[in-house]
Design an enzyme around this catalytic site. Structure first.
Site, PDB file in Angstrom:
ATOM      1  N   SER A 140      -0.244  -8.275   5.999  1.00  0.00           N
ATOM      2  CA  SER A 140      -0.087  -6.879   5.591  1.00  0.00           C
ATOM      3  C   SER A 140       0.863  -6.776   4.399  1.00  0.00           C
ATOM      4  CB  SER A 140       0.482  -6.100   6.782  1.00  0.00           C
ATOM      5  OG  SER A 140       0.648  -4.761   6.444  1.00  0.00           O
ATOM      6  N   CYS A 142       6.927   0.707  15.938  1.00  0.00           N
ATOM      7  CA  CYS A 142       5.965   1.536  16.675  1.00  0.00           C
ATOM      8  C   CYS A 142       6.531   1.997  18.006  1.00  0.00           C
ATOM      9  CB  CYS A 142       4.685   0.735  16.927  1.00  0.00           C
ATOM     10  SG  CYS A 142       4.221  -0.267  15.551  1.00  0.00           S
TER      11      CYS A 142
HETATM   12  C1  LIG Z   1       3.412  -8.755  13.882  1.00  0.00           C
HETATM   13  C2  LIG Z   1       2.748  -7.516  13.385  1.00  0.00           C
HETATM   14  N1  LIG Z   1       1.411  -7.419  13.465  1.00  0.00           N
HETATM   15  C3  LIG Z   1       0.751  -6.344  13.021  1.00  0.00           C
HETATM   16  C4  LIG Z   1       1.424  -5.277  12.467  1.00  0.00           C
HETATM   17  C5  LIG Z   1       0.641  -4.087  11.977  1.00  0.00           C
HETATM   18  O1  LIG Z   1       0.486  -4.150  10.585  1.00  0.00           O
HETATM   19  P1  LIG Z   1       0.064  -2.836   9.764  1.00  0.00           P
HETATM   20  O2  LIG Z   1       1.252  -1.938   9.776  1.00  0.00           O
HETATM   21  O3  LIG Z   1      -0.264  -3.338   8.388  1.00  0.00           O
HETATM   22  O4  LIG Z   1      -1.129  -2.259  10.436  1.00  0.00           O
HETATM   23  C6  LIG Z   1       2.820  -5.324  12.369  1.00  0.00           C
HETATM   24  C7  LIG Z   1       3.577  -4.180  11.819  1.00  0.00           C
HETATM   25  O5  LIG Z   1       4.662  -3.872  12.266  1.00  0.00           O
HETATM   26  C8  LIG Z   1       3.493  -6.471  12.825  1.00  0.00           C
HETATM   27  O6  LIG Z   1       4.823  -6.588  12.756  1.00  0.00           O
END
Ligand SMILES: Cc1ncc(COP(=O)(O)O)c(C=O)c1O
Length: 393
Positions: free
Chosen positions: A202, A328
Site C-alpha cells: 500500500s 482501524c
Molecule cells: C498490515 C496491514 N495490512 C493491510 C492494511 C490495509 O491497507 P490499506 O489501508 O491500503 O487498505 C494495513 C493498513 O493499516 C496494514 O497495516
C-alpha cells in the site's frame, strides 16, 4: 488544542506524510494530463506512460518484473483479491492457513469464508509474537488452498520469517500470500529470489497517497480478478486507473529505494533511542515483541498501571499522535487482538501504546517525546483507578 503544525507524528504505521516530490509527480495528472490511459490518442499516452513508469519503479522496489504488478486501491483490496482468487482456482481446497495476528484486511475475509464453510486455521504466536514453523508445516493439509502470513506486524513490528514460510509452502505445493503492507519501503525486498506467490502493499505506508496500492502476482501463479471490468491491468483488475495516485505510488517507490540504499539506519536509531530512554525513565515498561526481529520503525510499549485510551487522550492534548493498536481499532474499546494473542492471560493489550517513526521525524521530536511520554504515564499512574461499572441484575 494544538495547532496542526505543532504535532509530533509518531503514527507512521497508520499512515505517512506525502513526500513533496510525490505531490509534484501527481499534480500534472490531476490538472493537465487527465486522459484515460486506455484511449489510443497521443494525449492519453501521457497517462499510460505514467502508469507504466510507476509500475517499473514499484517493481524495482520489491525486486520483481513490472508485469507481475497488479495496481489496486490499496492493501485491503490486494488481500481480498488474493483470497478470492486462490479459492476460485481450488474449488475443493476448503482449507486455508493464516495467523491470529494478521491485519483485519486479512482476518475479516477469512472469517467471512469460515461462515461459508471453509476451514480456516488461525495459527497462534508465542509471547514475542513469533510463529512456530513446525506448527505451520503441520497445519498444511493436502486440501489447503492458501497460506497467508504477514511480513511485518502493524502493531508490534514483529517480522515473520517469510522466506522460510514461502519455502515450506513451495515444498508442500501450496500457494503462499504475504501481507507486506508494513514491510515494503522499510526493509529490502527481492521477490525474484523468493518462493512467494502473492504480496500485498500500500502506497500510503511509505509516503505515497492513500487509496492506491498493488498486488504482486508471481508470473507462474494463476490469478482470477476480484474486480472484473474493462480489461485494465492486463485483465487482472477492472476499472479506469487512478493515474495521479499511481504516479504518486511510483514516485514514493523510487524514493523508498533511494532511502533504503542511503540512510536505512536513521529511523532505526531514532526508534532505538526513544525506546531505550523510555525504558530507563519509566519503570514498569516493557517492549512488545522485544524477543523477536522487528521492522526498524516500530516501538510497541506496555506500561503497567495505565489504560491506553486515557494515555492516548492525554498525549493527544500535548500534540503527540500515536496509537493503542492498529488505526482501524483506535476509537473502539476493543483491546488489540495481536497483543492478546501474544499474552492471552495478561492485560498488556489494554495498556500498550504504539509509536511508529518515519523519515519526516526529527531528532528534536524524538527528544520531545522522550520528555513527554514519561510525564503522561506518571500522571496517569497517580490518578485513582476508575470505579467498576455497575451491572444491572
Ligand atoms: C498490515 C496491514 N495490512 C493491510 C492494511 C490495509 O491497507 P490499506 O489501508 O491500503 O487498505 C494495513 C493498513 O493499516 C496494514 O497495516
Amino acid at each position: 488544542m494544538t495547532a496542526d503544525d505543532e504535532i509530533i507524528y509518531l503514527d507512521n504505521n497508520a499512515t505517512t506524510q506525502l513526500d513533496p516530490a510525490v505531490i509534484e509527480e501527481m499534480l500534472p495528472f490531476l490538472t493537465k494530463y487527465y486522459g484515460n490511459p486506455s484511449n489510443g490518442y497521443a494525449f492519453a499516452a501521457r497517462a499510460r506512460k505514467a502508469v507504466d513508469l510507476a509500475r517499473g519503479r514499484l517493481a524495482a522496489l520489491v525486486g520483481c518484473a513490472p508485469s507481475e504488478i497488479v495496481l489496486t486501491s490499496g492493501g485491503t483490496e490486494s488481500n481480498n483479491a488474493v483470497i478470492h482468487s486462490a479459492l476460485q482456482f481450488e474449488p475443493h481446497g476448503k482449507h486455508v492457513v493464516t495467523s491470529a495476528v494478521e491485519h483485519s484486511a486479512v482476518l475479516r475475509p477469512y472469517q467471512d469464508l469460515e461462515k461459508h464453510g471453509c476451514a480456516v486455521m488461525f495459527l497462534g504466536v508465542d509471547r514475542h509474537g513469533n510463529v512456530d514453523l513446525a506448527e505451520l508445516e503441520a497445519a498444511i493439509r493436502p486440501e489447503t488452498a492458501l497460506v497467508s502470513m504477514m511480513w511485518a506486524n502493524n502493531e508490534t513490528g514483529v517480522l515473520f520469517p517469510v522466506e522460510k514460510i514461502a519455502e515450506i509452502c513451495r515444498q508442500k505445493g501450496v500457494l503462499f500470500h504475504t501481507d507486506a503492507v508494513q514491510a515494503v519501503g522499510k526493509i529490502p525486498i527481492r521477490l525474484r529470489d523468493m518462493a512467494i506467490n502473492f504480496l500485498s502493499l500500500s502506497a500510503h505506508k511509505f509516503h505515497g497517497p492513500k487509496g492506491v496500492g498493488a498486488l504482486y502476482v508471481n508470473r507462474r501463479t494463476r490469478f482470477n480478478p476480484l474486480i472484473a471490468g474493462g480489461g485494465q491491468e492486463n485483465g487482472r483488475r477492472g476499472g479506469t486507473e487512478n493515474v495521479a495516485g499511481i504516479a504518486g505510488l511510483g514516485k514514493a517507490a523510487e524514493l523508498a529505494v533511494k532511502y533504503l540504499e542511503e540512510r536505512k539506519c536513521s529511523i532505526r536509531s531514532m526508534r532505538d533511542r526513544f525506546e531505550k530512554a523510555i525504558l530507563e525513565s519509566t519503570g514498569g515498561t516493557s517492549v512488545n515483541g522485544a524477543g523477536a526481529l522487528r521492522i526498524p520503525n516500530t516501538s510497541s510499549l506496555s506500561f503497567e498501571g495505565i489504560e491506553s485510551p486515557a494515555a492516548l487522550i492525554l498525549l493527544d492534548r500535548h500534540g503527540l499522535c500515536c496509537s493503542a493498536g492498529s488505526a482501524c481499532k483506535t476509537g473502539s474499546q476493543e483491546a488489540s487482538h495481536v497483543l492478546r494473542a501474544m499474552n492471552p492471560n495478561g492485560d498488556g493489550a489494554r495498556r500498550s501504546l504504539r509509536f511508529s517513526f518515519g523519515r519526516f521525524n526529527s531528532e528534536a521530536e524524538v527528544d520531545h517525546a522522550i520528555e513527554l511520554v514519561p510525564r503522561v504515564i506518571g500522571k496517569l499512574r497517580q490518578m485513582p483507578a476508575p470505579a467498576p461499572v455497575a451491572t444491572a441484575l
